[in-house]
Write a protein that holds these residues in place. Structure first.
Motif, PDB file in Angstrom:
ATOM      1  N   ARG A  46       0.777  -1.245  -0.161  1.00 52.20           N
ATOM      2  CA  ARG A  46      -0.565  -0.010   0.279  1.00 52.20           C
ATOM      3  C   ARG A  46       0.882   1.825   0.156  1.00 52.20           C
ATOM      4  O   ARG A  46       0.737   2.376  -0.624  1.00 52.20           O
ATOM      5  CB  ARG A  46      -0.955  -0.101   1.297  1.00 52.20           C
ATOM      6  CG  ARG A  46      -1.817  -1.453   0.901  1.00 52.20           C
ATOM      7  CD  ARG A  46      -2.763  -1.091   2.440  1.00 52.20           C
ATOM      8  NE  ARG A  46      -2.997  -0.092   2.810  1.00 52.20           N
ATOM      9  CZ  ARG A  46      -4.260   0.594   2.842  1.00 52.20           C
ATOM     10  NH1 ARG A  46      -5.018   0.270   1.974  1.00 52.20           N
ATOM     11  NH2 ARG A  46      -4.653   2.147   2.960  1.00 52.20           N
ATOM     12  N   LEU A  47       1.641   1.209   0.586  1.00 50.76           N
ATOM     13  CA  LEU A  47       3.282   2.706   0.439  1.00 50.76           C
ATOM     14  C   LEU A  47       3.826   2.726  -0.890  1.00 50.76           C
ATOM     15  O   LEU A  47       3.536   3.835  -1.330  1.00 50.76           O
ATOM     16  CB  LEU A  47       4.230   2.264   1.515  1.00 50.76           C
ATOM     17  CG  LEU A  47       3.549   2.180   3.412  1.00 50.76           C
ATOM     18  CD1 LEU A  47       4.571   1.594   3.959  1.00 50.76           C
ATOM     19  CD2 LEU A  47       3.075   3.734   3.388  1.00 50.76           C
ATOM     20  N   LEU A  50       0.355   4.315  -2.681  1.00 51.80           N
ATOM     21  CA  LEU A  50       0.974   6.122  -2.385  1.00 51.80           C
ATOM     22  C   LEU A  50       2.615   6.701  -3.072  1.00 51.80           C
ATOM     23  O   LEU A  50       2.286   7.458  -3.886  1.00 51.80           O
ATOM     24  CB  LEU A  50       0.898   6.305  -0.843  1.00 51.80           C
ATOM     25  CG  LEU A  50       1.035   7.455  -0.607  1.00 51.80           C
ATOM     26  CD1 LEU A  50      -0.400   8.598  -1.419  1.00 51.80           C
ATOM     27  CD2 LEU A  50       0.980   7.490   0.589  1.00 51.80           C
ATOM     28  N   GLY A  51       3.314   5.409  -2.654  1.00 54.97           N
ATOM     29  CA  GLY A  51       4.887   6.683  -2.844  1.00 54.97           C
ATOM     30  C   GLY A  51       4.584   6.738  -4.418  1.00 54.97           C
ATOM     31  O   GLY A  51       5.810   7.494  -5.140  1.00 54.97           O
ATOM     32  N   ALA A  53       2.855   6.820  -7.128  1.00 54.16           N
ATOM     33  CA  ALA A  53       2.374   8.016  -7.414  1.00 54.16           C
ATOM     34  C   ALA A  53       2.666   9.639  -6.914  1.00 54.16           C
ATOM     35  O   ALA A  53       2.254  10.281  -7.776  1.00 54.16           O
ATOM     36  CB  ALA A  53       0.286   7.879  -6.378  1.00 54.16           C
ATOM     37  N   VAL A  54       2.950   9.647  -5.444  1.00 53.51           N
ATOM     38  CA  VAL A  54       3.978  11.381  -5.422  1.00 53.51           C
ATOM     39  C   VAL A  54       5.063  10.865  -6.217  1.00 53.51           C
ATOM     40  O   VAL A  54       4.822  12.062  -6.655  1.00 53.51           O
ATOM     41  CB  VAL A  54       4.000  10.543  -3.772  1.00 53.51           C
ATOM     42  CG1 VAL A  54       5.121  11.764  -3.575  1.00 53.51           C
ATOM     43  CG2 VAL A  54       2.713  10.581  -2.725  1.00 53.51           C
ATOM     44  N   GLU A 124       9.606   3.033  -3.539  1.00 53.20           N
ATOM     45  CA  GLU A 124       8.979   3.719  -4.047  1.00 53.20           C
ATOM     46  C   GLU A 124       7.534   3.726  -2.709  1.00 53.20           C
ATOM     47  O   GLU A 124       7.006   4.556  -1.860  1.00 53.20           O
ATOM     48  CB  GLU A 124       7.779   3.158  -4.851  1.00 53.20           C
ATOM     49  CG  GLU A 124       8.090   3.650  -6.280  1.00 53.20           C
ATOM     50  CD  GLU A 124       7.496   2.741  -6.935  1.00 53.20           C
ATOM     51  OE1 GLU A 124       7.698   4.383  -8.338  1.00 53.20           O
ATOM     52  OE2 GLU A 124       6.819   2.221  -7.731  1.00 53.20           O
ATOM     53  N   GLY A 128       6.238   6.696   0.043  1.00 49.67           N
ATOM     54  CA  GLY A 128       5.370   7.223   0.343  1.00 49.67           C
ATOM     55  C   GLY A 128       5.197   6.997   2.084  1.00 49.67           C
ATOM     56  O   GLY A 128       4.099   7.740   2.675  1.00 49.67           O
ATOM     57  N   CYS A 131       5.814  10.403   2.979  1.00 48.76           N
ATOM     58  CA  CYS A 131       4.662  11.397   2.298  1.00 48.76           C
ATOM     59  C   CYS A 131       3.485  11.648   3.597  1.00 48.76           C
ATOM     60  O   CYS A 131       3.182  12.591   4.335  1.00 48.76           O
ATOM     61  CB  CYS A 131       4.179  11.110   1.594  1.00 48.76           C
ATOM     62  SG  CYS A 131       2.759  11.884   0.390  1.00 48.76           S
ATOM     63  N   LEU A 132       3.789  10.126   4.407  1.00 48.84           N
ATOM     64  CA  LEU A 132       2.587   9.870   5.836  1.00 48.84           C
ATOM     65  C   LEU A 132       3.512  10.645   6.331  1.00 48.84           C
ATOM     66  O   LEU A 132       2.872  11.454   7.496  1.00 48.84           O
ATOM     67  CB  LEU A 132       2.407   8.625   5.802  1.00 48.84           C
ATOM     68  CG  LEU A 132       1.545   7.532   4.291  1.00 48.84           C
ATOM     69  CD1 LEU A 132       1.539   6.370   4.631  1.00 48.84           C
ATOM     70  CD2 LEU A 132      -0.037   8.847   4.650  1.00 48.84           C
TER      71      LEU A 132
END
Length: 231
Positions: A46-47, A50-51, A53-54, A124, A128, A131-132
């Motif tokens: 899941r991270l 997110l990573g 996309a970021v 990645e 993520g 970012c969190l």
């Protein structure tokens, strides 16, 4: 993974986590989570989502601002070269990320610590996690800290490769199986015909595209494949 190991990795990547559990999770491969019977989402997938996309957003934003004369097609090809699996794996190795991964015994014994796909995903996932942990501004600073040099270097050696050539170079890094292009459909009257092409690798369709000539359709399929590979 103990606190000293996490501290060493933080020093290598240049970011100190407030929530150390996020970094630990970013380093946890699904094979490890499955082996110790953790819940299904207690891994870095899941991270990584997110990573990915970021990273795409931050790299795209940088190129949009700093390369104002570059058309959309060239921006897409350049971004694909920058954030492809093999490029991210190279960056992961610079941070010695493989050394810190939590892998299941099966992945460990089959060389998972050095596998491009696992390294790129973990890279990645760390993005993520940053970012969190720190928010968008923190992750932007973190990414640009190492990615600006990568972007500028790739741009300086980027010779407006056609999509077919670039896709071939990407595939050759991970496989010896050649690409195959097929014209699967022809649409419209003879004076305004559109060709539909697919590009396949090892029996799997990587991309699909259309064009007013077979060559243009193949280029479009290759560009679609690059976009799919880099999400």
């Amino acid at each position: 993974m103990n606190a000293l190991q996490l501290e060493k990795l933080e020093e290598k990547i240049g970011y100190v986590f407030t929530d150390k559990d996020l970094l630990t999770l970013a380093l946890t491969h699904s094979s490890y989570a499955n082996e110790i019977k953790k819940r299904s989402h207690a891994n870095n997938e899941r991270l990584e989502f997110l990573g990915d996309a970021v990273l795409d957003m931050i790299v795209s934003e940088y190129m949009f601002v700093h390369f104002p004369e570059m058309p959309e097609g060239e921006l897409t090809k350049l971004r694909a070269a920058i954030v492809c699996e093999s490029s991210l794996a190279v960056l992961a190795r610079k941070f010695d990320l493989g050394h810190f991964l939590r892998l299941g015994k099966g992945e460990e014994t089959t060389g998972g610590r050095g596998r491009d796909s696992i390294l790129a995903d973990a890279f990645e996932a760390v993005i993520g996690a940053v970012c969190l942990d720190g928010g968008m501004e923190a992750v932007r600073v973190y990414i640009l800290g190492f990615m600006v040099k990568q972007i500028e270097h790739t741009k300086s050696t980027f010779k407006n490769l056609d999509c077919k050539t670039h896709l071939q170079e990407v595939i050759q890094k991970i496989s010896k199986v050649p690409l195959q292009y097929k014209i699967v459909d022809e649409q419209g009257p003879d004076h305004n015909k559109m060709f539909v092409s697919v590009v396949e690798h090892d029996g799997k369709v990587l991309g699909r595209g259309t064009g007013k000539s077979k060559k243009e359709a193949e280029q479009s399929a290759a560009n679609n494949a690059l976009e799919q590979m880099n999400g």
